[in-house]
Structures are given as structure tokens and as C-alpha cells.
Design a protein around this motif. Sequence first.
Motif, PDB file in Angstrom:
ATOM      1  N   ILE A 149      52.873 -31.999 -79.946  1.00 13.52           N
ATOM      2  CA  ILE A 149      54.033 -31.024 -80.311  1.00 13.52           C
ATOM      3  C   ILE A 149      53.624 -29.281 -79.841  1.00 13.52           C
ATOM      4  CG2 ILE A 149      55.450 -30.356 -82.154  1.00 13.52           C
ATOM      5  CD1 ILE A 149      55.069 -33.103 -83.341  1.00 13.52           C
ATOM      6  N   TYR A 150      52.617 -28.735 -80.915  1.00 18.38           N
ATOM      7  CA  TYR A 150      51.919 -27.731 -80.401  1.00 18.38           C
ATOM      8  C   TYR A 150      52.749 -27.242 -78.782  1.00 18.38           C
ATOM      9  CZ  TYR A 150      49.769 -23.174 -81.508  1.00 18.38           C
ATOM     10  OH  TYR A 150      50.029 -21.902 -81.444  1.00 18.38           O
ATOM     11  N   LYS A 201      43.008 -21.499 -82.066  1.00 15.54           N
ATOM     12  CA  LYS A 201      44.217 -20.338 -82.927  1.00 15.54           C
ATOM     13  C   LYS A 201      45.504 -21.013 -83.257  1.00 15.54           C
ATOM     14  CE  LYS A 201      40.914 -17.410 -80.836  1.00 15.54           C
ATOM     15  NZ  LYS A 201      40.499 -16.300 -79.276  1.00 15.54           N
ATOM     16  N   GLY A 202      45.698 -22.157 -83.316  1.00 15.95           N
ATOM     17  CA  GLY A 202      47.354 -22.060 -83.672  1.00 15.95           C
ATOM     18  C   GLY A 202      47.347 -22.411 -84.902  1.00 15.95           C
ATOM     19  N   GLY A 203      45.915 -22.557 -85.829  1.00 19.41           N
ATOM     20  CA  GLY A 203      46.102 -22.147 -87.547  1.00 19.41           C
ATOM     21  C   GLY A 203      45.836 -23.885 -87.876  1.00 19.41           C
ATOM     22  N   LYS A 204      46.337 -24.154 -89.330  1.00 20.68           N
ATOM     23  CA  LYS A 204      45.890 -24.689 -89.867  1.00 20.68           C
ATOM     24  C   LYS A 204      46.449 -25.697 -89.446  1.00 20.68           C
ATOM     25  CE  LYS A 204      45.925 -21.686 -94.116  1.00 20.68           C
ATOM     26  NZ  LYS A 204      47.241 -21.376 -94.543  1.00 20.68           N
ATOM     27  N   GLN A 229      58.397 -32.346 -85.239  1.00 19.16           N
ATOM     28  CA  GLN A 229      57.366 -32.877 -86.707  1.00 19.16           C
ATOM     29  C   GLN A 229      58.150 -33.994 -87.463  1.00 19.16           C
ATOM     30  OE1 GLN A 229      55.366 -29.542 -88.545  1.00 19.16           O
ATOM     31  NE2 GLN A 229      54.012 -29.169 -87.033  1.00 19.16           N
ATOM     32  N   LEU A 230      58.932 -33.595 -88.003  1.00 16.00           N
ATOM     33  CA  LEU A 230      59.099 -34.394 -88.317  1.00 16.00           C
ATOM     34  C   LEU A 230      59.895 -36.094 -87.725  1.00 16.00           C
ATOM     35  CD1 LEU A 230      60.583 -35.069 -91.474  1.00 16.00           C
ATOM     36  CD2 LEU A 230      62.539 -34.578 -90.999  1.00 16.00           C
ATOM     37  N   LEU A 231      60.391 -35.297 -86.780  1.00 11.58           N
ATOM     38  CA  LEU A 231      61.304 -37.192 -85.846  1.00 11.58           C
ATOM     39  C   LEU A 231      60.094 -37.237 -85.123  1.00 11.58           C
ATOM     40  CD1 LEU A 231      63.552 -35.328 -83.843  1.00 11.58           C
ATOM     41  CD2 LEU A 231      64.238 -37.217 -85.877  1.00 11.58           C
ATOM     42  N   GLU A 234      54.957 -23.183 -76.074  1.00 12.16           N
ATOM     43  CA  GLU A 234      55.703 -22.443 -74.995  1.00 12.16           C
ATOM     44  C   GLU A 234      56.636 -22.376 -74.859  1.00 12.16           C
ATOM     45  OE1 GLU A 234      53.743 -22.684 -71.848  1.00 12.16           O
ATOM     46  OE2 GLU A 234      52.842 -23.710 -72.065  1.00 12.16           O
ATOM     47  N   LYS A 235      57.930 -22.628 -75.637  1.00 13.30           N
ATOM     48  CA  LYS A 235      58.960 -22.653 -76.169  1.00 13.30           C
ATOM     49  C   LYS A 235      59.719 -21.829 -76.743  1.00 13.30           C
ATOM     50  CE  LYS A 235      61.972 -26.822 -75.984  1.00 13.30           C
ATOM     51  NZ  LYS A 235      62.784 -27.791 -77.021  1.00 13.30           N
TER      52      LYS A 235
END
Lengths: 251, 302
Positions: free
Chosen positions: A85-86, A19-22, A190-192, A91-92
Amino acid sequence: MTLKRVRVVIVKEWREAFKGGKTVWIGTVAIPLILLGISLFQLFHISDFRAIPPEELPRVVGAVFLVPLLYFLMFPLVIPHSIAIYAIMSEKEQKSLEPLLAMPLRTGELFLAKTLASVLPAVGITWVAFGLFLVVIQALLPASVLELAWQQFSPLWGMALGLFAPLAATFMTLAAMAIATRVSDLRTAQLLSSFAMLPVLMSAFFLVLQETLSRPELLGLLSVGLLVLDMWLLLLNVKLFGREEILTRWR
Amino acid sequence: MIVAENLTRRFGDRIAVENLSLEIAEGEVFGFLGPNGAGKTTTVRMLAGLLAPTGGRAVVAGVDVVAQPQRVRTLVGILTEHPGLYEKLSAWHNLKFYADLYDLPNPQAQIEKYLRLLGLWERRFEPAGTFSKGMKQKLAIARALLHEPRVLFLDEPTSGLDPEAAKTVRDFIAQLASEKRTIFLCTHNLHEAEQLCTRIGLMRQRLIRVGSPTSLKRELYGRQIVIELQEPWTASEDLHLPFVRSVQRDDRRLLVELDDPEQHNPTLIKRLVELGAQIQFVREQDRTLEEVYLELISEEQR
Ligand SMILES: Nc1ncnc2c1ncn2[C@@H]1O[C@H](COP(=O)(O)OP(=O)(O)OP(=O)(O)O)[C@@H](O)[C@H]1O
Ligand SMILES: [Mg+2]
């Protein structure tokens, strides 16, 4: 440690990611599919195998099958990126960790679940994609080409899918999780973590472009290197993933 | 149900909770008050088996929180400071996840029970992220109750809710209390504490005072009777009554501090009438918990 709780968390992770999207979707399914498509396209359009004189065939097969191999080495690195990452960042951001830690759930179970939630699809999708790849070439390539491809590539394919894929997926998952636990916003994470996949990807490229065909054990060597990296990351993550650590420092 | 002995928690050099000793009986609603940063949330986290104390010990529902935090977590329910729901998941899936973690034998029935009780049943398939603040809070309360805990920690359950939603939540807490659950309630709403709690603990790093709302008031102010007069009080004589501790005059009002007003009020009033007082009203001065709170906190600061 109960497997039921681990399973419950994994299912929750997937449901949330679903459900988190694209972003999660593109990373998990679309990119591998596109890569698979490209590699097959190249295979069929660049080389008209029937026009190649038989004595040239082994060299050509060796060259054209290297590119799909590279893609299969990329899959397990690309897929966990967004899921891992998600799994931490959401959660954070939702501040859902405290209620979660208030459950009768051990931190080890939570950590294992989050890791598996990302490693399993990465390895699974890589294998499924490879299966598709085999089915397509089986159906469309002449038997002589197939035979040559198997001869030259089966040790590499075996190592890439059986050894490298799980280790690389674990590497990327642990690296992304370690990064995500330390930074506070999604973009930075995401970048790191895309930087984290570069060294592994580069060495894989390097190996494949080198004499890999004649020396398949190089890929095995790369996997051993990954294994060492995985162990180190695991220790790092276990340290970052203490209950106290999560409660008091993840902001 | 809850026993703490010298419970202490440090964060580096900072002491968040210092030597907290406390005993809360089954069925009590214990109000935990204190200014921001007083250590309320830290205390709850320690008692609910979330955060290890750095000193002292605590036993909750018969289980030691240091030795068996995992067991404590299965026995207590906690409403954390933030609802912390999975915004993308529906109310149902949120609760289903926690019900499965608790390994409930009848998860569906429990989820339905609390969604209905809290008025969320009709909207169970909507993502929690689309809920209003009050609905999220109710969903978080449902989560804390799924496994029918006998001990419940509520960290500011009504903060940020509109008066109506806050009242629903308060009524619900009162209902839970009537089921003989032990409730540990952190709040900044003194009116709420006064309404709901059998005892109050005032906290500021250390536990400053504990008692029932009434006893705290008495301890601090004694008991005072307000007597309203038709004419300003001009008599110069002393009342000469042994049970009277002090008398404050204020235009047409007398503020009399005395022991045991139930027993002595008739004598007091008789005496006043003899002295020519034109009494209109007699009532007991009612202190709010707020006054007590502010007084104790400022006392502590001095
Ligand atoms: N993880 C942490 N790391 C460092 N210090 C902390 C941490 N958690 C709490 N503290 C400190 O401990 C003290 C007590 O904090 P706590 O959150 O328990 O207060 P509180 O009474 O719940 O406050 P509020 O009414 O604002 O919710 C504060 O000084 C806070 O800064
Ligand atoms: Mg607090």
C-alpha cells in the motif's frame, strides 16, 4: 527490461518504507516477531512434554504444533499489506509518479519492482522467522518430540513455506496494489486490503483445524487456488498499471 | 530540436490539444503561454514521451515520440508541474535514485554539480519534505538536469515562488539557455516569458499564434510613437505624410502609428514643429506582452 533499474526502484522503495514511519515497520517486522514470540511461548508453556506418557505424545505434538503453523501461514499475508500500500499511496500523495514515469523506466519494470519490493521481504521474513523457530525448538525440545514433530509436520511445513508463502505474499501484494491504485486515501486502502486477506486467512484456518495433519495435500490445494487468484490479480494489475492509466487516472 | 506535426490529444470526448504544429530550433527558449486548461501540460507530456498523442506526430532531439518514447525520455529533461519529490528521502537520495535510473556513469559528480549550482549542497542530507517550496523546485530542476539533456521542458518553473526565489530560477534558466540547450518553457508569467524567450507560442487547445515577443507586438499594434507636448495640440490640419497610418490625439499627447519610425521619425517631427507643436518628449510606445496576450486571447474568444 533491465534488472539494474528494477533493483534501483526496489532499493528506493525499501529506503522510503524504512523512513516511512511506524505503520510500515509494525506491519513488516513487529507483527511477525510478536506472532513468533507467542507461538514459541505457547509451545513451551502450555505443554510440559516430559510429563506426557509416550503413547499420548504423537497426538499432543500434532495438536500443539498446529498453532505455530497457522502463524506461519499468516506471515506472508500480513507483511506485504503495509509495504504494498505504501509503495502506491506514497507515490500518489507525493505526486512523484509523473517525474518517475518521465525517466527511462518501462512500466513493466516499475510494476515488477513494486511487486518484488513487497513480496521479497514477506517471503524472506517468513523464512527467517521459521528458521528462528526451528533453532529454538531444536535447542529446547526433547529429541523424541522433535522427531515426532518432523515426522508429522515436515510435508506441511514444506508446503507452507515453499509454496503457500510466496503465493500468499504475491496475492496480498497484488490485491493491495490493485486497491491502492483505485482509492485515493491511505485509510480506505488499508481497510479494504485487510478485507482482502480475510478469505485466504479463513481458508487457511479452516484447513488447519480440519484434518490437515492426515491430509497435507489440502494445503497444496489451497496453494493452487491462490495461484489462480494470483494470475487473475496479475492481469488486473497489469491493466491498471499502464503508463497512461497511472498518469491520467491516479489522483 | 522539436518538431510537431498536427499533434493531437483527446481525453474521451474532450480535445486537450488539437493539431499542434510547431518547430523549435536548437538553442531556442520557446515560451508556451495560454490560459488554464489550454493544453500546455498535455503538450509537454506528449513531447517528453510521457503521454501518447492520439493523433499527429512529433520528433524531439531527432527521435520520434510515438515510436520510441523510452528513448525520448533518456534524451530530454522535464520539470513537471509538481516537484513530486520523495519527501522522506534526503535531497541526495532523491537525486541518487534518478541518477541511477538514468544509469549515469558518474552519478556522484553530477549530483554534486547541480546541488552546488542551485545552492542546496549544504542541505543535501536533509529530507526533501523539510524544504521550502523554492528549494523543492530547485531540487526538481536539478533532477531534470542530472543527465545533461539537450532539450529541457519546464512546466511553470517559477509558479508559487517568492520574487527572490523566482529570480534565482529565472537566472538559472537564462544560464541554461546560454549553454545552447533548447528550452520549452510553460508559464503564466508574461514578464518572465518576455525576458527569457526567443519565441512565444500562444496556446488555447490550438496554437493561436507564434512569434518573437517583439514581432507579436508589432503584428498586433503596428509601431506607435508617443509625442508629449507642452501645450494641447489644437492644429486642425492633417499631417499629410504618406507613412503615417493614424494619429490619436489625447490632450497633450499624440499617438502616431507609422511605418518604419527609424527612417521617418525625423520627417514626422519636422512637420509637427512646422505646424507649431511644442515637443517635450518623443518615445516609442512599448506594449507589454501582457497586452498582446490579453488581446489575442479575447480575439480568439470572439
Ligand atoms: N488525464 C486527463 N483526463 C482528462 N482530461 C484531461 C486530463 N489531463 C488534462 N485534461 C484536460 O485537458 C485540458 C488541458 O489540460 P492541461 O493540463 O494540459 O492544461 P494546462 O494548459 O497545462 O493548464 P494549466 O495552466 O492550468 O496548467 C484540460 O481541459 C484538462 O481538463
Ligand atoms: Mg499545466
